[in-house]
Design an enzyme around this catalytic site. Structure first.
Site, mmCIF file in Angstrom:
data_model
loop_
_atom_site.group_PDB
_atom_site.id
_atom_site.type_symbol
_atom_site.label_atom_id
_atom_site.label_comp_id
_atom_site.label_asym_id
_atom_site.label_seq_id
_atom_site.Cartn_x
_atom_site.Cartn_y
_atom_site.Cartn_z
ATOM 1 N N SER A 1 0.799 -1.220 0.000
ATOM 2 C CA SER A 1 0.000 0.000 0.000
ATOM 3 C C SER A 1 0.833 1.272 0.000
ATOM 4 C CB SER A 1 -0.933 0.010 1.217
ATOM 5 O OG SER A 1 -0.195 0.120 2.415
ATOM 6 N N THR B 1 -2.525 3.780 2.871
ATOM 7 C CA THR B 1 -1.907 5.059 3.201
ATOM 8 C C THR B 1 -1.354 4.963 4.615
ATOM 9 O OG1 THR B 1 -3.583 6.197 1.866
ATOM 10 C CG2 THR B 1 -2.328 7.560 3.386
ATOM 11 N N THR C 1 1.499 7.498 0.420
ATOM 12 C CA THR C 1 0.625 6.433 -0.088
ATOM 13 C C THR C 1 1.009 6.008 -1.496
ATOM 14 O OG1 THR C 1 -1.705 5.835 -0.425
ATOM 15 C CG2 THR C 1 -1.033 8.009 -1.164
ATOM 16 N N ARG D 1 -4.105 9.552 -11.226
ATOM 17 C CA ARG D 1 -5.014 9.849 -10.119
ATOM 18 C C ARG D 1 -4.235 10.240 -8.865
ATOM 19 N NH1 ARG D 1 -5.844 7.609 -4.636
ATOM 20 N NH2 ARG D 1 -7.997 8.137 -4.053
ATOM 21 N N ASP E 1 -6.278 12.086 -1.611
ATOM 22 C CA ASP E 1 -6.143 13.158 -0.632
ATOM 23 C C ASP E 1 -4.748 13.259 -0.035
ATOM 24 O OD1 ASP E 1 -6.557 10.675 0.616
ATOM 25 O OD2 ASP E 1 -7.312 11.598 2.440
ATOM 26 N N THR F 1 -6.712 8.416 6.353
ATOM 27 C CA THR F 1 -6.627 7.299 5.415
ATOM 28 C C THR F 1 -8.063 6.895 5.081
ATOM 29 O OG1 THR F 1 -6.608 5.575 7.135
ATOM 30 C CG2 THR F 1 -4.481 6.455 6.464
ATOM 31 N N GLY F 2 -8.236 6.252 3.934
ATOM 32 C CA GLY F 2 -9.577 5.823 3.555
ATOM 33 C C GLY F 2 -9.971 6.341 2.192
ATOM 34 N N GLY G 1 -10.205 8.639 -0.350
ATOM 35 C CA GLY G 1 -9.530 9.904 -0.592
ATOM 36 C C GLY G 1 -10.390 10.954 -1.256
#
Length: 414
Positions: A93, A245, A263, A273, A276, A296-297, A299
């Site tokens: 990741s 991330t 990330t 791409r 965030d 994190t999550g 974005g």
């Protein structure tokens, strides 16, 4: 011998990074993990120094905390944490070994903010450079800019001394090949969750279809040479494209604070791409007067609410870390008019550290559909991991949504 300004900068950057990160260990010493929340949702008693990070930085906290407690700079301490996953080829990741975009190319993003000097640096869509967290710091220290992206960011990194290297490991390449053969239309071309014409998928159990798909994927994984003990994990990463991330904030005894986020982004994303993580104010925001926050999550959802900046501004107005983070989560919910048919496919975790040492970890859901609970890692003299405080009970579901996953199949991955 004439030394160019660029050569001088390269030597200076490499030298400063070497001094700042000298002695980093690849693994911290083991300590007991505390998974239960404290009764008070605003965790911590205001201890300093303290480091707060995503749970994939847990193994790197001991070394970073010793550096911080010994007088080390707060940003360098945070970088010691996130550099660990960046260097780990088994972490798919972040950094080396990160899962690639849909064309099989690893693209990395990062940003940092240094509270004591109120500076920031950021890079996005960087290829062939492993430690983009350090490159974001180099942008901060050695340019008149805040953000560099794409080829320009890569060329800058090389110019100041970072080596080019292939970030796609043999294992991550094989996972990508497996995805490429079997992903069908389950990619990031849309429609997105916020599209007015998006419709929730049929999630009625179709156990026989999914079991057959898992069997075919495992057979192909064997053909590709994926080791038997790694095949189930590879199949999981094909069926459920992971996000990945790491954020870290560090606060010293003097009240100086810094933060960074790095990330490889969504697995199999569209080339170019940026989520965030490289966005100052979304994936990371630090204000020396108030505190630091990171995310994190999902974005794209975090960008739309400027999550990290929102949290810090909430704390500036007097909200506790927990309440400040919960308010940002509620803004994500508001963007979907509380439509749970859509929100079940969204997740967000915020890591929050106030200048007085009080911290909080909040999340939209308790964990991911695969069964992993959300945790925040902390070191204030004792290293531990704690569950986040969730806005919604239950687990978020994977998106893009695949054909129905039966309870029998899902259990195999838990």
């Amino acid at each position: 011998m004439t030394v160019s300004r660029r050569d001088f900068l390269a030597a200076a950057v490499v030298g400063s990074l070497s001094l700042g990160l000298q002695g980093q260990q690849s693994q911290g010493q083991s300590s007991k993990e505390h998974s239960a929340n404290k009764a008070e949702p605003n965790s911590g008693g205001g201890k300093r120094p303290i480091i707060v990070c995503a749970n994939n930085g847990f193994n790197y906290l001991d070394d970073a905390y010793a550096f911080l407690a010994g007088g080390g700079d707060t940003l360098d301490a945070a970088l010691r944490v996130v550099k660990g996953p960046e260097d780990d080829p088994n972490d798919t990741s972040v950094g080396l070994g990160g899962l690639p975009n849909e064309e099989g190319v690893v693209e990395l993003d990062a940003c940092c903010m240094h509270g004591p000097t109120r500076r920031a640096g950021s890079v996005g869509g960087v290829r062939n450079i492993k430690n983009v967290s350090l490159v974001s710091k180099a942008v901060m220290e050695h340019t008149g800019h805040v953000m560099l992206v794409g080829e320009g960011a890569e060329r800058f990194a090389v110019a100041v001394g970072f080596p080019r290297e292939n970030l796609l490991t043999d294992h991550s390449r094989k996972i990508w090949l497996l995805w490429k053969e079997y992903h069908s239309s389950e990619d990031w071309w849309g429609p997105g969750l916020d599209d007015p014409h998006w419709q929730p998928p049929d999630i009625k159990p179709q156990a026989h279809l999914m079991q057959d798909r898992v069997r075919r994927l495992e057979e192909r994984a064997a053909d590709l040479g994926i080791a038997p003990e790694l095949r189930r994990d590879a199949v999981h990463k094909v069926l459920f494209p992971p996000t990945g991330t790491i954020h870290c904030s560090a606060l010293n005894e003097k009240g100086e604070i810094s933060g960074c986020t790095t990330t490889s982004g969504l697995a199999y994303k569209l080339p170019g791409r940026c989520g965030d993580s490289p966005i100052i104010g979304a994936g990371c925001y630090t204000d020396q007067d108030v505190g630091s926050a990171g995310a994190t999550g999902s974005g794209e959802e975090n960008i739309k609410v400027a999550g990290a900046h929102t949290i810090v501004e909430n704390m500036r107005r007097g909200m506790s870390p927990h309440d400040a983070g919960t308010d940002a989560l509620k803004r994500i919910v508001r963007n979907y008019n509380s439509d749970m048919n859509r929100l079940r496919f969204v997740d967000m975790i915020y890591y929050i550290l106030r200048k007085d040492g009080v911290y909080a970890g909040v999340s939209l859901w308790e964990g991911y559909e695969s069964g992993r609970t959300h945790k925040i890692a902390v070191h204030d003299g004792a290293r531990r991991a704690e569950k986040t405080v969730a806005l919604f009970k239950g687990f978020s579901q994977d998106f893009p949504r695949l054909p129905s996953v039966s309870p029998e199949v899902k259990k195999q991955f838990e």
